[in-house]
Design a protein around this motif. Structure first.
Motif, PDB file in Angstrom:
ATOM      1  N   THR A 131       0.724  -1.121  -0.017  1.00  0.00           N
ATOM      2  CA  THR A 131       0.074  -0.122  -0.032  1.00  0.00           C
ATOM      3  C   THR A 131       1.010   1.367   0.155  1.00  0.00           C
ATOM      4  O   THR A 131       1.693   1.339   0.800  1.00  0.00           O
ATOM      5  CB  THR A 131      -1.066   0.161   1.202  1.00  0.00           C
ATOM      6  OG1 THR A 131      -1.757  -1.244   1.362  1.00  0.00           O
ATOM      7  CG2 THR A 131      -1.835   1.289   1.144  1.00  0.00           C
TER       8      THR A 131
ATOM      9  N   ASP B  56      -3.320  -1.264  -9.029  1.00  0.00           N
ATOM     10  CA  ASP B  56      -4.149  -0.174  -9.234  1.00  0.00           C
ATOM     11  C   ASP B  56      -3.677   0.588 -10.192  1.00  0.00           C
ATOM     12  O   ASP B  56      -2.775   0.711 -10.709  1.00  0.00           O
ATOM     13  CB  ASP B  56      -3.926   0.785  -7.884  1.00  0.00           C
ATOM     14  CG  ASP B  56      -5.127   1.861  -8.158  1.00  0.00           C
ATOM     15  OD1 ASP B  56      -4.835   2.880  -8.846  1.00  0.00           O
ATOM     16  OD2 ASP B  56      -6.301   1.732  -7.235  1.00  0.00           O
TER      17      ASP B  56
ATOM     18  N   SER C 153      -3.682   3.534 -11.197  1.00  0.00           N
ATOM     19  CA  SER C 153      -2.969   4.633 -11.103  1.00  0.00           C
ATOM     20  C   SER C 153      -1.366   4.587 -10.744  1.00  0.00           C
ATOM     21  O   SER C 153      -0.565   5.651 -10.516  1.00  0.00           O
ATOM     22  CB  SER C 153      -3.663   5.582 -10.118  1.00  0.00           C
ATOM     23  OG  SER C 153      -3.548   5.075  -8.703  1.00  0.00           O
TER      24      SER C 153
ATOM     25  N   LYS D 108      -2.997   9.706  -5.054  1.00  0.00           N
ATOM     26  CA  LYS D 108      -3.797   9.416  -3.788  1.00  0.00           C
ATOM     27  C   LYS D 108      -3.153   8.375  -3.041  1.00  0.00           C
ATOM     28  O   LYS D 108      -2.524   7.386  -3.565  1.00  0.00           O
ATOM     29  CB  LYS D 108      -5.026   8.839  -4.460  1.00  0.00           C
ATOM     30  CG  LYS D 108      -5.967   8.179  -3.566  1.00  0.00           C
ATOM     31  CD  LYS D 108      -7.068   7.299  -4.143  1.00  0.00           C
ATOM     32  CE  LYS D 108      -8.125   6.871  -3.168  1.00  0.00           C
ATOM     33  NZ  LYS D 108      -9.203   6.096  -3.778  1.00  0.00           N
TER      34      LYS D 108
ATOM     35  N   THR E 156      -3.429   3.448  -2.546  1.00  0.00           N
ATOM     36  CA  THR E 156      -3.578   2.511  -3.491  1.00  0.00           C
ATOM     37  C   THR E 156      -2.931   1.281  -3.301  1.00  0.00           C
ATOM     38  O   THR E 156      -1.879   1.618  -2.591  1.00  0.00           O
ATOM     39  CB  THR E 156      -3.135   3.250  -4.899  1.00  0.00           C
ATOM     40  OG1 THR E 156      -1.689   3.874  -4.680  1.00  0.00           O
ATOM     41  CG2 THR E 156      -4.087   4.423  -5.208  1.00  0.00           C
ATOM     42  N   THR E 157      -3.135   0.226  -4.069  1.00  0.00           N
ATOM     43  CA  THR E 157      -2.479  -1.035  -3.677  1.00  0.00           C
ATOM     44  C   THR E 157      -2.116  -1.972  -4.772  1.00  0.00           C
ATOM     45  O   THR E 157      -2.615  -1.542  -5.852  1.00  0.00           O
ATOM     46  CB  THR E 157      -3.426  -2.096  -2.763  1.00  0.00           C
ATOM     47  OG1 THR E 157      -4.658  -2.461  -3.698  1.00  0.00           O
ATOM     48  CG2 THR E 157      -3.993  -1.447  -1.606  1.00  0.00           C
TER      49      THR E 157
END
Length: 455
Positions: free
Chosen positions: A61, A89, A91, A202, A205-206
């Motif tokens: 994360t 993710d 992003s 952000k 995210t993972t």
């Protein structure tokens, strides 16, 4: 009707049984690197991103304003075949480190080495090969649209990585992606990267990995062929080196751009070109008594220079810069500042010199000793020399560590020269421009990847 149904069931069962029995069982002796709910055998390096594991799935994360973070194996691997699945993710940017290392001398222990890219962006270079904190892109997917299309957004993706000898091959979802021939690093840990994030990115995210498994024996039996044309880095500029203005100082095949220091042409004896290596041959250890030194035809002022070199036992050689071949027409080597190349353990020169330790490997010959903690690889292995000279400030580096620095023409420098074997040469080391020289000291020494950038 009942009899027909029963017959159908029987036929279906037979078909299923036959089909299943014909399915080839995977008997590959994989070793799982992540088992159950434990990260035993792994450790975290770099930043402060977090990792958790549940049922064999590791999830990393992102955390803001922290460096790249890596979950790395305690075990080091050289040749292997690695497979894993990941879910990222859209992003994020991430990667799988292979043959990577963290040394105190190299940028304060930063993780560096080959990275199999995870790139969910529109660029779509997932499974390309990046050199983390070193040379950057080695094998992007610019010319491989099939591999670019193979990545599945918001789904689990599968990687296969083969690292055998100097060859690294990758597949994404069974599509050949990268094929690299590069011998920079032969061994290191495997790492799962959570990339740093900053600004409006952000947090939280993972990226997840599962089915992480490795094979380290009988690799020839399990290795797969790739239809791709390999990218070969030996005696070639990388993508970023081209962008930055580097040039090959030796082309890896011919004598173009070089001549004998005391000749109008390249020496007819004493040197050979073999397998992409420029080799000074053994002739008894005398200085410039066989083929003699070789120098560049061009002159260089401010510059950055990279040279890979490999010593034989007891060997002596050197890389000289700001050379004027007109200074010494007599016996011996041409005159210039010298990055010493030496087997410190076996060659007597290591204990000589006008200043203590100033003739050891990487030293400014006869003037300044290199840091004794220098990361010299074993005799017979390749080492990377780097020299930068800008605005009279000069640095010697070895394998990514700065081992000395000085100011040409400074009071301290002039004092050292006055106390050395060079005091008889007026203006020694003060040329605005000069040639680059590779020394023939009568011992077998090999060179490759000779690159220069004018500043």
């Amino acid at each position: 009707m009942t009899k027909i149904l029963n017959l159908t069931v029987i036929v279906f069962t037979i078909i299923c049984f036959t089909s299943c029995s014909q399915t080839k069982k995977d008997d590959t002796p994989w070793q799982l690197l992540i088992k159950g709910d434990t990260l035993d055998g792994w450790n975290i390096k770099g930043g402060n991103a977090t990792y958790v594991v549940e049922d064999g799935v590791v999830t990393g994360t992102t955390v803001k304003n922290t460096p790249n973070t890596f979950l790395t194996t305690n075990t080091y691997y050289d040749d292997f075949i690695l497979e894993l699945d990941f879910l990222v993710d859209p992003s994020m940017n991430s990667g799988i480190q292979i043959r990577s290392n963290s040394f105190p001398y190299y940028r304060d222990g930063i993780v560096h080495g080959y990275q199999i890219e995870i790139d969910p962006s529109k660029r779509a270079w997932s499974a390309g090969i990046y050199d983390e904190k070193r040379r950057k892109w080695l094998n992007p997917l610019t010319d491989n649209p099939e591999a670019q299309k193979a990545f599945k957004q918001n789904e689990w993706n599968h990687y296969r990585v083969e690292a055998i000898g100097d060859t690294i091959k990758t597949w994404i979802n069974n599509v050949p992606a990268a094929y690299l021939i590069d011998d920079k690093t032969a061994s290191g840990f495997i790492g799962l990267q959570v990339h740093s994030i900053h600004g409006d990115k952000k947090e939280g995210t993972t990226i997840s990995w599962k089915n992480v498994k490795i094979l380290t024996e009988n690799l020839d039996k399990y290795s797969q062929k790739s239809p791709l044309k390999p990218i070969i880095t030996k005696n070639q500029l990388t993508i970023d080196e081209k962008k930055q203005g580097w040039k090959m100082l030796w082309d890896g095949e011919t004598t173009n751009g070089w001549r004998g220091a005391k000749l109008d042409a390249f020496p007819e004896q004493g040197w050979e070109i073999k397998d992409g290596e420029l080799i000074v041959l053994s002739s008894g250890g005398a200085e410039s008594a066989a083929g003699g030194d070789i120098v560049t035809e061009e002159l260089y002022g401010d510059f950055e220079l990279q040279v890979d070199f490999k010593l034989t036992a007891g060997a002596n050689s050197g890389i000289k810069y700001y050379v004027d071949t007109n200074l010494n027409k007599g016996p011996g080597s041409s005159i210039g500042l010298e990055y010493q190349i030496l087997d410190d353990a076996l060659h007597p020169d290591a204990k000589l010199g006008s200043h203590e330790g100033s003739r050891t490997v990487c030293s400014l010959y006869d003037l300044i000793q290199a840091n004794p903690e220098k990361p010299m690889n074993a005799i017979g292995e390749w080492n990377s020399a780097y020299i930068i000279s800008k605005n009279k400030h000069v640095e010697h580096w070895l394998n990514g560590m700065k081992v000395l620095e000085y100011e040409r023409g400074s009071e301290a420098f002039l004092k050292l020269v006055s106390e050395s074997k060079y005091d008889k040469w007026p203006g020694f080391g003060l040329l605005e421009k000069g040639q680059i020289l590779l020394q023939d000291h009568g011992d077998r020494v090999a060179f490759k990847n000779i690159k220069i950038k004018s500043l």
